[in-house]
Scaffold this motif. Structure first.
Motif, short mmCIF file in Angstrom:
data_model
loop_
_atom_site.label_atom_id
_atom_site.label_comp_id
_atom_site.label_asym_id
_atom_site.label_seq_id
_atom_site.Cartn_x
_atom_site.Cartn_y
_atom_site.Cartn_z
N UNK A 89 4.12 9.18 -9.97
CA UNK A 89 3.43 9.66 -8.77
C UNK A 89 2.67 8.55 -8.07
N UNK A 90 2.17 8.84 -6.89
CA UNK A 90 1.50 7.84 -6.07
C UNK A 90 0.24 7.32 -6.75
N UNK A 91 -0.42 8.16 -7.54
CA UNK A 91 -1.65 7.75 -8.19
C UNK A 91 -1.40 6.71 -9.28
N UNK A 92 -0.45 7.00 -10.18
CA UNK A 92 -0.20 6.08 -11.29
C UNK A 92 0.37 4.75 -10.78
N UNK A 93 1.15 4.80 -9.72
CA UNK A 93 1.68 3.57 -9.15
C UNK A 93 0.56 2.71 -8.54
N UNK A 94 -0.41 3.39 -7.96
CA UNK A 94 -1.55 2.69 -7.38
C UNK A 94 -2.37 2.00 -8.47
N UNK A 95 -2.61 2.72 -9.56
CA UNK A 95 -3.35 2.15 -10.69
C UNK A 95 -2.60 0.96 -11.29
N UNK A 96 -1.25 1.10 -11.42
CA UNK A 96 -0.43 0.04 -12.00
C UNK A 96 -0.50 -1.23 -11.19
N UNK A 97 -0.72 -1.10 -9.89
CA UNK A 97 -0.80 -2.27 -9.01
C UNK A 97 -2.23 -2.78 -8.86
N UNK A 98 -3.16 -2.18 -9.60
CA UNK A 98 -4.54 -2.64 -9.59
C UNK A 98 -5.31 -2.21 -8.36
N UNK A 99 -4.83 -1.20 -7.64
CA UNK A 99 -5.51 -0.72 -6.44
C UNK A 99 -6.42 0.47 -6.78
N UNK A 100 -7.50 0.58 -6.09
CA UNK A 100 -8.42 1.70 -6.28
C UNK A 100 -7.93 2.90 -5.48
N UNK A 101 -7.76 4.01 -6.16
CA UNK A 101 -7.23 5.21 -5.51
C UNK A 101 -8.31 5.88 -4.66
#
Length: 396
Positions: free
Chosen positions: A76-88
């Motif tokens: 999902x968009x959330x886990x991909x964001x975390x994986x890239x080191x971005x703050x959701x």
């Protein structure tokens, strides 16, 4: 419709946005089908429950573990964001927390809950196991170590292949071989392990060619190394030689993923005019279109120089024959690490036989064992670790 407890979960699932892909899973479809049955149609509702239980059985028999697996594997968009080191976004995080609470309630349902809803005796129903779950806490724990766990299909599987329709799919019957299974070739395997350790730790790691005689454990070494480093975030994707043209596609699919990937090409060899030759060459040289920072290539070959070559090709009519010859023979040199597995001498072969016999419980006089092992190797035409295993199997 379902009872209040089950109906409340079903209703809350309707607002699933972050983990929406999980709603298409057969388990969630079966749960929805059950909830949508009318109370007046008792038989249809019982059949819908049986279909739900069947899906739980397919997943191992535990509703909690199955729902947890679906949540962990969701891309999902959330886990991909975390994986890239971005703050959701704060609102996105709020939705994640709410949805995980709903999935926790679903995962904690018991057979007794459904029995009460159906108005029937638990003993009459197909039963499944479950326990109280806090998927919010376990999900956050995995995210803190996402470099080891990953997400999507890579979160719970170690080995994958590229299907004919261009899908990266888990190898269901993946080889679980461990490093403790090997006898001999310790120095050769140590070099592969050290290179993989460097890869995991973010140090420079080399694309690796394991070459040498057949049956010496080259492929098994790669798989054992992948298994050994699974908990440290290593995954293996196997490609056939005829799939090398898809290397840029595979690299693109894994780029940005926090895991580390071994792209494994087994039994590699080329004819001089193979179209796939240039694609592998580009990947080994670090071409932007065929390289991902989180991937290394491990290949095995029975040929030191990989390319099949005939005397006719050596004497061919190419004007720049020497340049062409060097081009074909130098592919193996583009691997940063080459590990040679030579066929075992008599002493090592018999040592492998003795240890395998002990491991498998073969009760045979040592001299008799060695004589018969040598006779078996003579009949096969060579000594190898594979030959030793086949000999022990023949005794059993």
């Amino acid at each position: 419709m379902a009872s209040e407890k089950i109906a409340k979960i079903y209703d809350a699932l309707s607002f699933t946005a972050v983990f929406c892909e999980t709603l298409q899973n057969p388990l969630l479809r079966a749960f929805s089908s059950y909830c949508e049955q009318s109370q007046e149609s008792a038989v249809a509702k019982k059949r819908a429950y049986a279909a739900l239980a069947a899906e739980i059985y397919k997943g191992g028999g535990s509703l909690t573990k199955l729902v947890e697996k679906l949540v962990f594997e969701d891309e999902n968009v959330y886990v991909k964001s975390v994986a890239r080191g971005k703050k959701a976004d704060a609102l996105l995080q709020k939705s994640v927390t709410r949805e995980l609470a709903v999935f926790s309630d679903l995962a904690s349902l018991t057979t007794a809950d459904f029995a009460q809803d159906l108005g029937t005796d638990v003993a009459m129903m197909p039963q499944f196991s479950s326990f109280n779950a806090n998927l919010g806490a376990s999900y956050k724990k995995r995210l803190r170590s996402i470099g080891k766990y990953g997400y999507g299909i890579f979160s719970s599987n170690g080995m994958f292949r590229l299907s004919d329709d261009m899908q990266i799919e888990p190898i269901v019957s993946a080889d679980k071989i461990g490093m403790d299974r090997f006898i001999g070739y310790a120095e050769e395997r140590a070099r592969v392990v050290e290179n993989t350790r460097a890869f995991v730790e973010g140090r420079p790691a080399a694309n690796t060619l394991l070459c040498g005689d057949a049956g010496t454990g080259k492929s098994s070494t790669v798989k054992a190394v992948a298994n050994a480093f699974f908990d440290e975030g290593v995954r293996l994707i196997e490609l056939r030689k005829d799939q090398l043209s898809y290397l840029p596609y595979v690299m693109g699919k894994i780029e940005g993923n926090p895991l580390k990937f071994i792209l494994f090409i087994d039994d590699l060899s080329f004819n001089q005019n193979d179209d796939d030759f240039s694609m592998l060459k580009a990947a080994l040289e670090g071409s932007a279109s065929a390289k991902a920072e989180n991937a290394v290539i491990y290949a095995t070959s029975n040929r030191r120089h990989i390319v099949k070559e005939s005397f006719g090709e050596r004497d061919g009519d190419d004007v720049h024959r020497n340049d062409t010859l060097q081009e074909t023979l130098s592919l193996s040199e583009r691997f940063g690490l080459t590990v040679w597995f030579s066929k075992p001498n008599k002493q090592l072969y018999l040592d492998i036989v003795r240890q395998l016999a002990k491991r498998r419980g073969v009760a045979l006089d040592e001299k008799e064992l060695e004589l018969r092992a040598e006779a078996f190797a003579l009949k096969k035409g060579n000594r190898s670790a594979r030959c030793a295993e086949q000999f022990i199997e023949s005794l059993l």
